[in-house]
Design a protein around this motif. Structure first.
Motif, PDB file in Angstrom:
ATOM      1  N   LEU A 100       0.830  -1.202   0.000  1.00  0.00           N
ATOM      2  CA  LEU A 100       0.000   0.000   0.000  1.00  0.00           C
ATOM      3  C   LEU A 100       0.867   1.256   0.000  1.00  0.00           C
ATOM      4  CD1 LEU A 100      -2.944  -0.710   2.485  1.00  0.00           C
ATOM      5  CD2 LEU A 100      -3.121  -0.209   0.041  1.00  0.00           C
ATOM      6  N   ILE A 101       1.882   1.248   0.862  1.00  0.00           N
ATOM      7  CA  ILE A 101       2.796   2.392   0.924  1.00  0.00           C
ATOM      8  C   ILE A 101       3.559   2.534  -0.386  1.00  0.00           C
ATOM      9  CG2 ILE A 101       4.847   3.309   2.088  1.00  0.00           C
ATOM     10  CD1 ILE A 101       3.826   1.907   4.643  1.00  0.00           C
ATOM     11  N   GLY A 102       3.937   1.391  -0.957  1.00  0.00           N
ATOM     12  CA  GLY A 102       4.700   1.404  -2.200  1.00  0.00           C
ATOM     13  C   GLY A 102       3.966   2.059  -3.357  1.00  0.00           C
ATOM     14  N   LEU A 103       2.637   2.004  -3.353  1.00  0.00           N
ATOM     15  CA  LEU A 103       1.874   2.649  -4.429  1.00  0.00           C
ATOM     16  C   LEU A 103       2.209   4.131  -4.540  1.00  0.00           C
ATOM     17  CD1 LEU A 103      -1.705   1.116  -3.999  1.00  0.00           C
ATOM     18  CD2 LEU A 103       0.014   0.530  -5.719  1.00  0.00           C
ATOM     19  N   ALA A 104       2.447   4.768  -3.396  1.00  0.00           N
ATOM     20  CA  ALA A 104       2.746   6.202  -3.394  1.00  0.00           C
ATOM     21  C   ALA A 104       4.096   6.504  -4.037  1.00  0.00           C
ATOM     22  CB  ALA A 104       2.719   6.744  -1.965  1.00  0.00           C
ATOM     23  N   PHE A 105       4.964   5.487  -4.133  1.00  0.00           N
ATOM     24  CA  PHE A 105       6.304   5.710  -4.675  1.00  0.00           C
ATOM     25  C   PHE A 105       6.440   5.269  -6.129  1.00  0.00           C
ATOM     26  CE2 PHE A 105       7.013   5.797  -0.163  1.00  0.00           C
ATOM     27  CZ  PHE A 105       8.091   6.658   0.021  1.00  0.00           C
ATOM     28  N   LEU A 106       5.396   4.662  -6.696  1.00  0.00           N
ATOM     29  CA  LEU A 106       5.524   4.095  -8.036  1.00  0.00           C
ATOM     30  C   LEU A 106       5.892   5.134  -9.091  1.00  0.00           C
ATOM     31  CD1 LEU A 106       2.676   1.431  -8.339  1.00  0.00           C
ATOM     32  CD2 LEU A 106       5.144   1.058  -8.255  1.00  0.00           C
ATOM     33  N   ARG A 107       5.322   6.328  -8.990  1.00  0.00           N
ATOM     34  CA  ARG A 107       5.570   7.344 -10.025  1.00  0.00           C
ATOM     35  C   ARG A 107       6.409   8.503  -9.515  1.00  0.00           C
ATOM     36  NH1 ARG A 107       0.157   8.754 -13.170  1.00  0.00           N
ATOM     37  NH2 ARG A 107       1.667  10.056 -14.267  1.00  0.00           N
ATOM     38  N   LEU A 108       6.930   8.380  -8.297  1.00  0.00           N
ATOM     39  CA  LEU A 108       7.845   9.404  -7.798  1.00  0.00           C
ATOM     40  C   LEU A 108       9.199   9.244  -8.484  1.00  0.00           C
ATOM     41  CD1 LEU A 108       7.145   9.446  -3.950  1.00  0.00           C
ATOM     42  CD2 LEU A 108       6.326  11.040  -5.691  1.00  0.00           C
ATOM     43  N   PRO A 109      10.016  10.287  -8.496  1.00  0.00           N
ATOM     44  CA  PRO A 109      11.362  10.167  -9.065  1.00  0.00           C
ATOM     45  C   PRO A 109      12.144   9.033  -8.397  1.00  0.00           C
ATOM     46  CG  PRO A 109      10.837  12.469  -8.675  1.00  0.00           C
ATOM     47  CD  PRO A 109       9.727  11.670  -8.055  1.00  0.00           C
ATOM     48  N   ILE A 110      12.914   8.318  -9.200  1.00  0.00           N
ATOM     49  CA  ILE A 110      13.671   7.172  -8.693  1.00  0.00           C
ATOM     50  C   ILE A 110      14.597   7.581  -7.563  1.00  0.00           C
ATOM     51  CG2 ILE A 110      15.336   5.376  -9.305  1.00  0.00           C
ATOM     52  CD1 ILE A 110      14.251   5.537 -12.175  1.00  0.00           C
ATOM     53  N   LEU A 111      15.240   8.730  -7.710  1.00  0.00           N
ATOM     54  CA  LEU A 111      16.176   9.195  -6.683  1.00  0.00           C
ATOM     55  C   LEU A 111      15.472   9.447  -5.353  1.00  0.00           C
ATOM     56  CD1 LEU A 111      18.584  11.620  -8.604  1.00  0.00           C
ATOM     57  CD2 LEU A 111      19.081   9.334  -7.691  1.00  0.00           C
ATOM     58  N   LEU A 112      14.222   9.886  -5.399  1.00  0.00           N
ATOM     59  CA  LEU A 112      13.483  10.132  -4.172  1.00  0.00           C
ATOM     60  C   LEU A 112      13.185   8.821  -3.451  1.00  0.00           C
ATOM     61  CD1 LEU A 112      12.157  12.250  -2.382  1.00  0.00           C
ATOM     62  CD2 LEU A 112      10.063  11.987  -3.741  1.00  0.00           C
ATOM     63  N   THR A 113      12.796   7.807  -4.209  1.00  0.00           N
ATOM     64  CA  THR A 113      12.544   6.489  -3.610  1.00  0.00           C
ATOM     65  C   THR A 113      13.836   5.905  -3.049  1.00  0.00           C
ATOM     66  OG1 THR A 113      10.759   6.106  -5.196  1.00  0.00           O
ATOM     67  CG2 THR A 113      11.606   4.192  -4.024  1.00  0.00           C
ATOM     68  N   ALA A 114      14.917   6.009  -3.840  1.00  0.00           N
ATOM     69  CA  ALA A 114      16.209   5.504  -3.364  1.00  0.00           C
ATOM     70  C   ALA A 114      16.655   6.271  -2.126  1.00  0.00           C
ATOM     71  CB  ALA A 114      17.260   5.618  -4.467  1.00  0.00           C
ATOM     72  N   GLY A 115      16.378   7.581  -2.097  1.00  0.00           N
ATOM     73  CA  GLY A 115      16.741   8.376  -0.935  1.00  0.00           C
ATOM     74  C   GLY A 115      15.992   7.936   0.305  1.00  0.00           C
ATOM     75  N   ALA A 116      14.708   7.570   0.149  1.00  0.00           N
ATOM     76  CA  ALA A 116      13.935   7.081   1.283  1.00  0.00           C
ATOM     77  C   ALA A 116      14.544   5.799   1.834  1.00  0.00           C
ATOM     78  CB  ALA A 116      12.485   6.845   0.866  1.00  0.00           C
ATOM     79  N   VAL A 117      15.020   4.939   0.937  1.00  0.00           N
ATOM     80  CA  VAL A 117      15.675   3.697   1.368  1.00  0.00           C
ATOM     81  C   VAL A 117      16.936   4.016   2.163  1.00  0.00           C
ATOM     82  CG1 VAL A 117      16.821   1.587   0.582  1.00  0.00           C
ATOM     83  CG2 VAL A 117      14.750   2.381  -0.573  1.00  0.00           C
ATOM     84  N   VAL A 118      17.735   4.929   1.653  1.00  0.00           N
ATOM     85  CA  VAL A 118      18.989   5.299   2.329  1.00  0.00           C
ATOM     86  C   VAL A 118      18.698   5.871   3.711  1.00  0.00           C
ATOM     87  CG1 VAL A 118      20.968   6.859   2.268  1.00  0.00           C
ATOM     88  CG2 VAL A 118      20.266   5.658   0.191  1.00  0.00           C
ATOM     89  N   VAL A 119      17.687   6.720   3.813  1.00  0.00           N
ATOM     90  CA  VAL A 119      17.348   7.326   5.107  1.00  0.00           C
ATOM     91  C   VAL A 119      16.918   6.253   6.102  1.00  0.00           C
ATOM     92  CG1 VAL A 119      15.705   8.812   6.303  1.00  0.00           C
ATOM     93  CG2 VAL A 119      16.763   9.587   4.178  1.00  0.00           C
ATOM     94  N   ILE A 120      16.062   5.325   5.672  1.00  0.00           N
ATOM     95  CA  ILE A 120      15.585   4.277   6.572  1.00  0.00           C
ATOM     96  C   ILE A 120      16.745   3.398   7.031  1.00  0.00           C
ATOM     97  CG2 ILE A 120      14.151   2.208   6.745  1.00  0.00           C
ATOM     98  CD1 ILE A 120      12.191   3.566   4.812  1.00  0.00           C
ATOM     99  N   VAL A 121      17.614   3.028   6.098  1.00  0.00           N
ATOM    100  CA  VAL A 121      18.768   2.190   6.457  1.00  0.00           C
ATOM    101  C   VAL A 121      19.694   2.937   7.406  1.00  0.00           C
ATOM    102  CG1 VAL A 121      20.833   1.057   5.565  1.00  0.00           C
ATOM    103  CG2 VAL A 121      18.665   0.813   4.354  1.00  0.00           C
ATOM    104  N   ALA A 122      19.923   4.234   7.156  1.00  0.00           N
ATOM    105  CA  ALA A 122      20.795   5.020   8.019  1.00  0.00           C
ATOM    106  C   ALA A 122      20.228   5.107   9.433  1.00  0.00           C
ATOM    107  CB  ALA A 122      20.978   6.424   7.442  1.00  0.00           C
TER     108      ALA A 122
END
Length: 328
Positions: free
Chosen positions: A127-149
């Motif tokens: 469900l959360i992923g739906l919000a990221f499907l059409r966002l810029p790739i860098l923004l999605t990747a940035g969210a991953v980096v923030v969560i991992v950090a």
């Protein structure tokens, strides 16, 4: 203008057999882990085998792979346009399966039932992923980096900095910020595991933008046993554990496991409880070893484990206080 803005029928990505095969590999890994858990449950392996050391890392890698592949599938099925009917049908199946597992484990293991496991996480993270499907790739990747950090800080650099006792109930522990989450046979909270699904979305969006999908589809053009299993992963997930645990149970009737060492079981449960209150593993090991030896010397260990002696018994409390001082 993006692909999603072009009028006309939406073209679905080609089915990539390699993705099905990778999902099949994850199923095999999951089955081997659960078989280890079953062997421990029936006493063929020492307590804690499936939840410590290599197997702890193994379990987390398996959960990450399933969530990553769920993110991949989300893009392949719903980018550039979300097929809402298909999504909600699939969501209902996964969420329903998660609910069924919760009910079944609540009946079978009332003290360790699965209130938020891998299927629960896949459903909510999708469900959360739906919000990221059409966002810029860098923004999605940035969210991953923030969560991992944040995860590295919370679990490594400054352990427990984000955790709070307010999240210790089952109604909130699924978020991932509990100091001591309620026991469960499968606990995959939203945070930080949603990062794996978002990573799958980012990686697949990158593959789409670089036109790599046809090449990935060409890597494997014929089905094999793993890819066939991967296409029916949910059914296999639901059925494999009842089959495995039934097989180990039948074997136990023929060849029972040797009687467990009460000291080993006590050390495992004691250290687990101690680590929930103290971040010094050495102190926990010393304290639990001391209390185990003194309980044995006073013939209290087995009665304590069987419930004949209460943890609040004066004798137990006295030796616990002595060992607490000596362990410092």
């Amino acid at each position: 203008m993006t692909v999603a803005d072009i009028p006309g029928p939406v073209l679905r990505a080609p089915r990539i057999t390699l993705i099905d095969t990778l999902r099949g590999v994850a199923l095999v890994a999951m089955a081997t882990y659960h078989f280890t858990w079953d062997l421990e449950f029936f006493g063929y392996l020492e307590p804690g085998t499936a939840t410590q050391g290599f197997f702890r890392i193994y379990a987390r890698a398996i959960a990450s792979s399933f969530l990553f592949l769920a993110g991949v599938s989300l893009v392949l099925a719903h980018f550039p346009a979300i097929r809402w009917r298909s999504f909600w049908n699939r969501f209902a199946v996964v969420a329903g399966a998660a609910l069924a597992i919760s009910v079944a484990t609540w009946i079978a293991f009332p003290n360790e039932w699965i209130y938020f496991g891998i299927l629960h996480n896949i459903a909510l993270s999708s469900l959360i992923g739906l919000a990221f499907l059409r966002l810029p790739i860098l923004l999605t990747a940035g969210a991953v980096v923030v969560i991992v950090a944040v995860m590295v800080v919370n679990y490594g650099l400054i352990p427990g900095i984000l955790d709070s006792a307010a999240f210790n109930t089952r109604s909130l522990a699924w978020l991932g910020f509990a100091e001591i989450p309620p026991r469960s046979n499968d606990y995959v909270p939203l945070f930080p595991w949603v990062a794996a699904l978002l990573a799958g979305i980012a990686a697949t969006r990158l593959a789409v933008s670089r036109h790599w999908l046809p090449r990935l589809a060409a890597v494997q053009t014929t089905q094999n046993l793993l890819s066939k299993a991967g296409r029916h992963s949910l059914v296999i997930y639901l059925l494999h554990q009842p089959v495995l645990i039934s097989a180990v149970y039948l074997f136990s009737l023929v060849q029972p496991a040797p009687p467990p060492d009460p000291r080993v079981g006590y050390m495992f449960s004691c250290e687990a409880a101690c680590r929930g209150e103290n971040n010094d593993p050495g102190l926990c090991q010393r304290f639990c070893g001391c209390t185990a030896d003194r309980l044995i010397s006073q013939s209290l260990l087995v009665p304590l484990q069987s419930g004949q002696v209460s943890p609040q018994d004066d004798r137990v409390q006295s030796l616990a206080q002595q060992c607490s001082i000596e362990a410092q």
